[in-house]
Enzyme design. Structure first.
Site, PDB file in Angstrom:
ATOM      1  N   GLU A 279       0.808  -1.206   0.000  1.00  0.00           N
ATOM      2  CA  GLU A 279       0.000   0.000   0.000  1.00  0.00           C
ATOM      3  C   GLU A 279       0.843   1.258   0.000  1.00  0.00           C
ATOM      4  O   GLU A 279       1.876   1.331   0.671  1.00  0.00           O
ATOM      5  CB  GLU A 279      -0.913   0.022   1.226  1.00  0.00           C
ATOM      6  CG  GLU A 279      -2.214  -0.684   0.980  1.00  0.00           C
ATOM      7  CD  GLU A 279      -3.161  -0.570   2.152  1.00  0.00           C
ATOM      8  OE1 GLU A 279      -4.127  -1.338   2.163  1.00  0.00           O
ATOM      9  OE2 GLU A 279      -2.944   0.268   3.048  1.00  0.00           O
TER      10      GLU A 279
ATOM     11  N   CYS B 173      -4.383   1.069   7.726  1.00  0.00           N
ATOM     12  CA  CYS B 173      -3.192   0.669   6.980  1.00  0.00           C
ATOM     13  C   CYS B 173      -3.224  -0.827   6.705  1.00  0.00           C
ATOM     14  O   CYS B 173      -3.393  -1.639   7.606  1.00  0.00           O
ATOM     15  CB  CYS B 173      -1.930   1.026   7.773  1.00  0.00           C
ATOM     16  SG  CYS B 173      -0.415   0.549   6.929  1.00  0.00           S
TER      17      CYS B 173
END
Length: 372
Positions: A94, A344
């Site tokens: 990510e 996250c």
């Protein structure tokens, strides 16, 4: 058998000069020219490098490549935040772009997954797979700049700040972190100020000691608890390096650093009725009295399956005000991208889950149904 090409994004300036000299028989200034093309102009086509002679361009095309991760999925928030799943090999990490006026911060990953098993972290649920290469770390910045638009096209820097706060523990990937940071700071690289590059660590003392005196960037520490007993419950790394050892290494680093201006940023995720009462705030204030710090409070971002909750606004406010009574500078991290997968690792977790389900479908097997 075809020999794999060398990815030039894997080299910092020193390494690139050595490669040009030893493998290509070229002078150092040629390496500098190519580096500027890669990072200042976002160029990955040797034929476009018009100040490089044709003979060298042919050598480069035969032996080298400029290959960054590519975007496999993107989520766009109404507030301008963009979360990308970037493909590294056959896996995803990510990268998050957070614009805020003239400031644009990129949150960058350092590993595929994470080995630290912090109980409140979505990435931890995926386990650890591998460290990212230099090209896969700086390549996230390179790709993001291409996605947002280069400075020459927009008249402003696409990225002003980089925070190593994405997937993984940066200090468990020291071999690739250091040259990646060098590229971020290099005038021929991304040319970022050392105060605009932040490394966050959960407490890898050995890595922080390696950084001390070697690379000067802003430091943020993931503390999240004021006592060893509580920290060990939610962050198992505390059993390897306890709070005292961690803070001692932090003090050594900031004493050697100009980027931190004499103090460290302490990150503290607030978990409802776990680490967020007034006693915890007072313990935290006492704990940090010998470590110059500003404190960044992070209200927990819930994700599917998490056992934790975000505290109420009143609990967050009381915690902050208690710390301020001790004369600390305290901020509360602004929630960004709350209309997309905010936690996250959550987007990549969803990508992994869909990939597994697709493979199961292709194999004609039953797909397990999650119960709520």
């Amino acid at each position: 058998m075809t020999t794999a090409k060398i990815n030039l994004l894997d080299f910092d300036r020193k390494g690139l000069r050595a490669f040009f000299s030893e493998e290509l028989g070229e002078k150092a200034f040629r390496a500098d020219q190519v580096m500027k093309w890669m990072y200042h102009f976002g160029c990955d086509d040797f034929d476009q490098m018009n100040n490089i002679n044709k003979k060298l361009r042919e050598k480069l095309k035969n032996k080298c490549e400029i290959r960054a991760p590519y975007v496999s999925e993107a989520q766009h928030s109404s507030d301008g935040t963009i979360k990308w799943a970037m493909k590294v090999g056959d896996q995803d990490v990510e990268t998050v772009y957070i614009p805020d006026g003239d400031r644009a911060t990129l949150c960058v990953s350092s590993q595929v997954g994470c080995a630290l098993e912090c109980k409140f972290c979505s990435t931890a649920q995926q386990g650890f797979n591998r460290n990212l290469k230099v090209s896969e770390i700086v390549g996230q910045i390179w790709r993001a700049a291409r996605e947002i638009g280069l400075e020459k096209e927009t008249g402003r820097r696409p990225i002003t700040n980089v925070v190593m706060m994405g997937m993984g523990e940066p200090l468990l990937n020291m071999k690739n972190l250091i040259p990646a940071l060098e590229i971020m700071l290099d005038d021929l690289g991304f040319a970022l100020s050392k105060r605009r590059v932040t490394v966050s660590t959960s407490g890898v003392v050995s890595g922080l000691d390696q950084m001390t005196g070697k690379i000067d960037v802003a430091l943020a520490i993931s503390l999240h608890a004021p006592t060893d007993e509580l920290r060990s419950q939610i962050m198992p790394i505390n059993d390897r390096w306890d709070i005292d050892a961690f803070l001692a290494s932090v003090r050594r680093y900031i004493a050697s650093s100009n980027a931190n201006r004499g103090r460290v940023t302490v990150e503290y995720v607030l978990l409802d009725h776990v680490n967020d009462d007034m006693d915890h705030a007072r313990q935290l204030a006492e704990l940090l009295k010998d470590t110059p710090a500003k404190i960044n409070l992070i209200p927990f971002n819930p994700y599917p399956g998490s056992p934790y909750k975000k505290p109420s606004n009143s609990r967050i406010d009381r915690f902050m005000k208690t710390l301020m009574e001790y004369d600390y500078t305290v901020t509360i991290r602004k929630t960004r991208g709350d209309d997309i997968d905010a936690a996250c690792g959550q987007l990549v977790g969803d990508v992994i889950d869909r990939t597994k389900r697709t493979k199961v479908k292709q194999q004609g097997e039953a797909i397990p149904v999650k119960t709520v």
